[in-house]
Design an enzyme around this catalytic site. Structure first.
Site: not given
Length: 374
Positions: A45, A336, A339
């Site tokens: 990610s 978040d 991340h």
């Protein structure tokens, strides 16, 4: 003794020349040239620009809803941030367009490269299996792209594109975090060194396969301090917000083994060139001293809920629906629970592109040099 001194002098000059070629420059876009260096991206990610939008998975591994993408793009793209990620900035500095996700419908022009990364992916097949595009599957997609390039450009030009390309990897975090996130007993089955060896072993096989097919220039980033990510700090309430030490240890061990692996491959594989960026240290500096880098908050996330906003609820479409959203993401290092914000990614990309004495680039090349080296 005189001969020994001469050897040391030659080695010193060699290292100095390499370092000076990467130091002291702000990121600049390369001048246009006939044959651009393609950019192929593998991983998780930190690099996924939207592949998971197009697979059958859960919202735990997707970011195609508000407020993701709210600042730069003004809409959710599938990137796990408020804006752009590391590969977006690296592409910009290399004078390439944004590199699209491999699974984007209708996209088949791979001359500038393509992004295979998938949020939640690991080097191990078992990591979030069935919900993500694992590293081995990403390699399989790359082989499809290689065949298409050869078919479209001809054998020689296709091989040249693969040979001159830069291959960026970010992988391993999910392999080490998933046992804690899923209450798996996997870590009780193996010693830490054995488990890390399995992850690195799978990564090694992927690197060697790309090398076998002509790839020569590879860029890697170290894993962050996994136990200190907001989400990992709230897993065990008895820790009172302290870093999850076992996860941090696994990440640290991985980084050491990865560094040794790349040094070994450079010696054994003719023409193998690599950059290893110390994301761990650079991110840690921003977490501990946010104001030094223009941030107001280094440990809590902009979007989420609970302590450190570590509950992974950003957007309200995951298990927990309640979430808080900060007013200004540029004040935060973390977007978040796992991340980073675009601002943090941009600062790290700048360091990756042109190494300085303070960017802690490990290995003989910065990313800019990889793009410029034929």
């Amino acid at each position: 003794m005189g001969r020994l001194c001469s050897v040391f002098l030659i080695l010193f000059l060699h290292v100095t020349l390499i370092a000076s070629s990467c130091q002291g420059r702000k990121p600049k876009e390369q001048p246009a040239k006939k044959h651009r260096t393609a950019f192929f991206i593998f991983g998780d990610s930190f690099l996924d620009v939207g592949n998971n939008n197009f697979i059958n998975t859960t919202t735990l591994d997707q970011a195609n809803f508000w407020p993701y993408g709210e600042t730069y793009f003004k809409f959710p793209t599938g990137r796990f941030s408020d804006g752009r990620l590391l590969p977006d900035f690296i592409a910009k500095y290399a004078k390439l367009p944004l590199i699209p996700p491999f699974l984007q419908p209708g996209f088949h022009r791979y001359y500038n490269g393509v992004n295979f990364a998938s949020a939640g992916a690991g080097a191990l097949v078992e990591t979030f299996q069935g919900d993500v595009i694992g590293l081995k599957t990403q390699l399989r997609y790359f082989k499809k792209v290689e065949k298409r390039l050869t078919r479209k450009l001809g054998n020689d030009e296709g091989k040249m594109t693969v040979s001159k390309a830069v291959y960026l990897f970010s992988i391993g975090s999910n392999d080490y975090m998933s046992p804690f996130l899923t209450n798996s007993s996997t870590l009780n089955t193996y010693t830490d060194s054995t488990f890390v060896g399995m992850v690195i072993g799978n990564l090694t096989s992927i690197i060697k396969e790309i090398y076998k097919r002509g790839g020569r220039k590879f860029a890697f980033i170290t894993l962050p301090d996994l136990g200190c990510l907001p989400a990992m700090r709230v897993i065990e309430s008895r820790n009172n917000g302290s870093c999850l030490e076992e996860a941090s240890f696994l990440g640290t061990l991985h980084n050491k083994v990865l560094q040794n692996l790349l040094s070994s491959l450079e010696k054994r594989l003719k023409g193998f060139k690599y950059s290893l960026f110390d994301l761990n240290t650079n991110l840690r500096q921003r977490m501990l001293h946010p104001s030094k880098y223009g941030f107001k908050e280094g440990e809590a996330a902009c979007c989420g809920t609970g302590q450190f906003r570590g509950v992974y609820s950003c957007g309200g479409k995951r298990t927990v629906k309640e979430f808080e959203l900060c007013e200004n993401p540029t004040d935060y290092v973390f977007w978040d629970s796992f991340h980073l914000t675009e601002r943090a990614y941009r600062q790290l990309a700048d360091k990756m592109w042109s190494a300085t004495n303070y960017s802690r680039n490990i290995g003989p090349f910065c990313v800019r040099k990889l793009f410029q080296t034929q």
